[in-house]
Design an enzyme around this catalytic site. Structure first.
Site, PDB file in Angstrom:
ATOM      1  N   SER A  38       0.821  -1.218   0.000  1.00 42.51           N
ATOM      2  CA  SER A  38       0.000   0.000   0.000  1.00 42.51           C
ATOM      3  C   SER A  38       0.851   1.262   0.000  1.00 42.51           C
ATOM      4  O   SER A  38       1.732   1.435   0.859  1.00 42.51           O
ATOM      5  CB  SER A  38      -0.887  -0.019   1.257  1.00 42.51           C
ATOM      6  OG  SER A  38      -1.261   1.288   1.627  1.00 42.51           O
ATOM      7  N   GLY A  39       0.539   2.168  -0.912  1.00 45.92           N
ATOM      8  CA  GLY A  39       1.243   3.447  -0.945  1.00 45.92           C
ATOM      9  C   GLY A  39       1.002   4.245   0.328  1.00 45.92           C
ATOM     10  O   GLY A  39       1.929   4.819   0.905  1.00 45.92           O
ATOM     11  N   LEU A  40      -0.267   4.256   0.766  1.00 46.16           N
ATOM     12  CA  LEU A  40      -0.604   4.989   1.991  1.00 46.16           C
ATOM     13  C   LEU A  40       0.174   4.436   3.186  1.00 46.16           C
ATOM     14  O   LEU A  40       0.770   5.186   3.960  1.00 46.16           O
ATOM     15  CB  LEU A  40      -2.114   4.889   2.258  1.00 46.16           C
ATOM     16  CG  LEU A  40      -2.599   5.422   3.604  1.00 46.16           C
ATOM     17  CD1 LEU A  40      -2.369   6.919   3.732  1.00 46.16           C
ATOM     18  CD2 LEU A  40      -4.075   5.089   3.807  1.00 46.16           C
ATOM     19  N   ASP A  50       0.691  10.500   2.008  1.00 50.01           N
ATOM     20  CA  ASP A  50       0.423   9.744   0.775  1.00 50.01           C
ATOM     21  C   ASP A  50       0.175  10.746  -0.355  1.00 50.01           C
ATOM     22  O   ASP A  50      -0.941  10.880  -0.863  1.00 50.01           O
ATOM     23  CB  ASP A  50      -0.789   8.831   1.005  1.00 50.01           C
ATOM     24  CG  ASP A  50      -1.051   7.909  -0.177  1.00 50.01           C
ATOM     25  OD1 ASP A  50      -0.129   7.697  -0.996  1.00 50.01           O
ATOM     26  OD2 ASP A  50      -2.186   7.396  -0.275  1.00 50.01           O
ATOM     27  N   ASP A  77       1.100  -0.925  -5.125  1.00 55.43           N
ATOM     28  CA  ASP A  77       0.401   0.325  -5.395  1.00 55.43           C
ATOM     29  C   ASP A  77       1.431   1.296  -5.983  1.00 55.43           C
ATOM     30  O   ASP A  77       2.254   1.853  -5.262  1.00 55.43           O
ATOM     31  CB  ASP A  77      -0.157   0.844  -4.064  1.00 55.43           C
ATOM     32  CG  ASP A  77      -0.851   2.170  -4.192  1.00 55.43           C
ATOM     33  OD1 ASP A  77      -0.937   2.699  -5.319  1.00 55.43           O
ATOM     34  OD2 ASP A  77      -1.311   2.688  -3.153  1.00 55.43           O
ATOM     35  N   ASP A  79       0.824   4.131  -7.393  1.00 55.03           N
ATOM     36  CA  ASP A  79       0.242   5.480  -7.554  1.00 55.03           C
ATOM     37  C   ASP A  79       0.036   5.746  -9.049  1.00 55.03           C
ATOM     38  O   ASP A  79      -0.364   4.862  -9.774  1.00 55.03           O
ATOM     39  CB  ASP A  79       1.111   6.543  -6.879  1.00 55.03           C
ATOM     40  CG  ASP A  79       1.103   6.400  -5.353  1.00 55.03           C
ATOM     41  OD1 ASP A  79       0.121   5.879  -4.826  1.00 55.03           O
ATOM     42  OD2 ASP A  79       2.085   6.813  -4.715  1.00 55.03           O
ATOM     43  N   GLU A 106      -2.802   4.274 -11.082  1.00 54.52           N
ATOM     44  CA  GLU A 106      -4.048   5.038 -11.014  1.00 54.52           C
ATOM     45  C   GLU A 106      -3.966   6.243 -11.938  1.00 54.52           C
ATOM     46  O   GLU A 106      -2.873   6.798 -12.151  1.00 54.52           O
ATOM     47  CB  GLU A 106      -4.316   5.476  -9.568  1.00 54.52           C
ATOM     48  CG  GLU A 106      -3.293   6.480  -9.048  1.00 54.52           C
ATOM     49  CD  GLU A 106      -3.308   6.648  -7.526  1.00 54.52           C
ATOM     50  OE1 GLU A 106      -3.600   5.679  -6.800  1.00 54.52           O
ATOM     51  OE2 GLU A 106      -3.011   7.770  -7.068  1.00 54.52           O
ATOM     52  N   LYS A 112       0.260  12.961  -6.617  1.00 54.28           N
ATOM     53  CA  LYS A 112      -1.099  12.532  -6.272  1.00 54.28           C
ATOM     54  C   LYS A 112      -1.423  12.946  -4.832  1.00 54.28           C
ATOM     55  O   LYS A 112      -0.535  13.362  -4.074  1.00 54.28           O
ATOM     56  CB  LYS A 112      -1.254  11.025  -6.468  1.00 54.28           C
ATOM     57  CG  LYS A 112      -0.335  10.113  -5.678  1.00 54.28           C
ATOM     58  CD  LYS A 112      -0.724   9.750  -4.245  1.00 54.28           C
ATOM     59  CE  LYS A 112      -2.043   9.127  -3.999  1.00 54.28           C
ATOM     60  NZ  LYS A 112      -2.153   7.708  -4.330  1.00 54.28           N
ATOM     61  N   ASN A 114      -3.857  11.217  -1.554  1.00 52.66           N
ATOM     62  CA  ASN A 114      -4.660  10.050  -1.177  1.00 52.66           C
ATOM     63  C   ASN A 114      -6.127  10.279  -1.536  1.00 52.66           C
ATOM     64  O   ASN A 114      -6.665  11.377  -1.345  1.00 52.66           O
ATOM     65  CB  ASN A 114      -4.515   9.770   0.327  1.00 52.66           C
ATOM     66  CG  ASN A 114      -5.300   8.541   0.745  1.00 52.66           C
ATOM     67  OD1 ASN A 114      -6.471   8.629   1.116  1.00 52.66           O
ATOM     68  ND2 ASN A 114      -4.691   7.388   0.629  1.00 52.66           N
ATOM     69  N   SER A 115      -6.756   9.231  -2.037  1.00 55.53           N
ATOM     70  CA  SER A 115      -8.119   9.330  -2.563  1.00 55.53           C
ATOM     71  C   SER A 115      -9.131   9.851  -1.550  1.00 55.53           C
ATOM     72  O   SER A 115     -10.182  10.362  -1.940  1.00 55.53           O
ATOM     73  CB  SER A 115      -8.580   7.962  -3.052  1.00 55.53           C
ATOM     74  OG  SER A 115      -7.685   7.445  -3.987  1.00 55.53           O
ATOM     75  N   ARG A 149      -6.210   1.539 -12.374  1.00 50.50           N
ATOM     76  CA  ARG A 149      -7.110   2.006 -11.309  1.00 50.50           C
ATOM     77  C   ARG A 149      -7.789   3.303 -11.723  1.00 50.50           C
ATOM     78  O   ARG A 149      -7.123   4.261 -12.123  1.00 50.50           O
ATOM     79  CB  ARG A 149      -6.298   2.213 -10.039  1.00 50.50           C
ATOM     80  CG  ARG A 149      -6.998   3.023  -8.964  1.00 50.50           C
ATOM     81  CD  ARG A 149      -6.239   2.896  -7.671  1.00 50.50           C
ATOM     82  NE  ARG A 149      -6.547   3.934  -6.730  1.00 50.50           N
ATOM     83  CZ  ARG A 149      -6.004   4.002  -5.526  1.00 50.50           C
ATOM     84  NH1 ARG A 149      -5.131   3.087  -5.140  1.00 50.50           N
ATOM     85  NH2 ARG A 149      -6.321   4.984  -4.704  1.00 50.50           N
ATOM     86  N   HIS A 180     -12.334   2.466  -7.803  1.00 53.43           N
ATOM     87  CA  HIS A 180     -12.252   2.976  -6.433  1.00 53.43           C
ATOM     88  C   HIS A 180     -13.449   3.861  -6.137  1.00 53.43           C
ATOM     89  O   HIS A 180     -13.945   4.554  -7.023  1.00 53.43           O
ATOM     90  CB  HIS A 180     -10.953   3.765  -6.267  1.00 53.43           C
ATOM     91  CG  HIS A 180     -10.441   3.773  -4.851  1.00 53.43           C
ATOM     92  ND1 HIS A 180     -10.895   2.918  -3.887  1.00 53.43           N
ATOM     93  CD2 HIS A 180      -9.484   4.540  -4.241  1.00 53.43           C
ATOM     94  CE1 HIS A 180     -10.251   3.150  -2.748  1.00 53.43           C
ATOM     95  NE2 HIS A 180      -9.400   4.132  -2.934  1.00 53.43           N
TER      96      HIS A 180
HETATM   97  C1  SPV Z   1      -3.372   2.611  -0.695  1.00 57.09           C
HETATM   98  O1  SPV Z   1      -3.477   1.655   0.087  1.00 57.09           O
HETATM   99  O2  SPV Z   1      -2.404   3.373  -0.708  1.00 57.09           O
HETATM  100  C2  SPV Z   1      -4.431   2.856  -1.661  1.00 57.09           C
HETATM  101  C3  SPV Z   1      -5.779   2.531  -1.314  1.00 57.09           C
HETATM  102  O3  SPV Z   1      -4.168   3.407  -2.687  1.00 57.09           O
HETATM  103  S1  SPV Z   1      -6.525   3.935  -0.667  1.00 57.09           S
HETATM  104  O4  SPV Z   1      -5.668   4.548   0.325  1.00 57.09           O
HETATM  105  O5  SPV Z   1      -7.751   3.414  -0.153  1.00 57.09           O
HETATM  106  O6  SPV Z   1      -6.760   4.859  -1.774  1.00 57.09           O
HETATM  107 MG    MG Z   2      -2.394   4.360  -2.669  1.00 59.93          MG
END
Ligand code: SPV
Ligand code: MG
Length: 290
Positions: A38-40, A50, A77, A79, A106, A112, A114-115, A149, A180
């Site tokens: 996971s990027g986050l 993130d 991930d 990104d 994505e 970027k 975080n979503s 993504r 997502h």
């Molecule tokens: C991550 O885990 O970094 C993701 C998923 O991209 S989210 O944080 O839910 O966008």
């Molecule tokens: Mg991410």
């Protein structure tokens, strides 16, 4: 192995978040069959946001620790690929070299965010992002699973935009589509799945819509569910609690029953294997006499 998990329309598979060697080891020992780098969570474990604050090489290094920790396939991930098509294909090549099994890219712009932070994130142009996907596919062929993504619903666009992008990314060579959503119910991703009709397998990240029973996803023929950040969030809660108690009590007696024993730590990281190797390589004669 990841291809069989993500790209099978038959059985729903699950990827568990990992952000370092320890979280990867724990996920594997718990029985998960695949990992999400996971990027986050990786950013968080490095003390970064993130928001592409960690560099691509820091991501690749973190992935190497995750890959090295065990046999599970790792979907990374990636990104947005850290820039344009050229950065994306470089990232993919380095991830392949470090043993990743797949990369999710994505359609966000660099840097970027975080979503789930803020709204109306700028989306990449469809053709430009398709070029990133094509460049990655041309670089790694089928050696890395390529997940495209779609951030359109996150960015506030309608379903038509998400579907348009899904078809374009399929044409560009993606192996699966990650749709997502930031809604607290699964309605949005379920209507996407209905309209998409599994042209490519669908991957979801039910971080916000966590109340939906898994049977709903099986029925909708979702291919993969990613539990994207839960070990990292569990670690934050547990570390915070233990810090507060030790600070307040100036003693660790009351936290001992709630934390891993040292023996558990040694067992997780296979200290016994090192002892056996020492007997073999440091004292081979002693080993032979056994
Ligand atoms: C991550 O885990 O970094 C993701 C998923 O991209 S989210 O944080 O839910 O966008
Ligand atoms: Mg991410």
């Amino acid at each position: 192995m990841l291809r069989a998990q993500v790209c099978s329309n038959g059985e729903l598979s699950f990827l568990m978040e990992a952000h370092d060697g320890l979280s990867a080891t724990i996920a594997q020992r718990s029985g998960f069959k695949g990992l999400w780098a996971s990027g986050l969570s990786i950013a968080c474990s490095l003390g970064y946001r993130d928001a592409n604050e960690a560099s691509w090489s820091q991501l690749v290094d973190a992935v190497e620790r995750i890959v090295d920790s065990g046999p599970l396939p790792v979907l990374v991930d990636g990104d947005g690929g850290f820039g344009n098509f050229n950065n994306a294909r470089l990232l993919a090549r380095k991830l392949l070299q470090r043993g990743a099994a797949g990369v999710a890219l994505e359609d966000s712009c660099f840097p970027k965010m975080n979503s789930f932070v803020g709204d109306r994130h700028p989306l990449a142009d469809i053709d430009e992002f398709s070029g990133r996907l094509r460049a990655v596919k041309d670089t790694v062929a089928d050696d890395l699973v390529l997940v495209a993504r779609i951030e359109a619903l996150i960015a506030g666009y309608e379903m038509d935009e998400a579907l348009l992008r899904a078809h374009a990314y399929a044409d560009a060579g993606a192996d699966a589509i990650l749709i997502h959503s930031r809604r607290s119910t699964a309605d949005e991703i379920l209507s996407f799945a209905r309209a998409w009709q599994n042209r490519l397998p669908v991957v979801i990240v039910p971080t916000k819509y966590y109340r939906t029973p898994i049977s709903v996803y099986r029925k909708a023929r979702i291919s993969t569910v990613i539990w994207a950040n839960h070990s990292m969030r569990a670690a934050i809660a547990a570390m915070r609690q233990v810090c507060r108690r030790i600070l307040a009590e100036e003693n660790t007696a009351s936290v001992e029953p709630n934390i891993a024993t040292l023996d558990e730590v040694f067992e997780l990281l296979k200290y016994d294997e090192l002892a056996r190797a020492e007997a073999l390589y440091l004292r081979p004669d002693a080993e032979l006499r056994k």
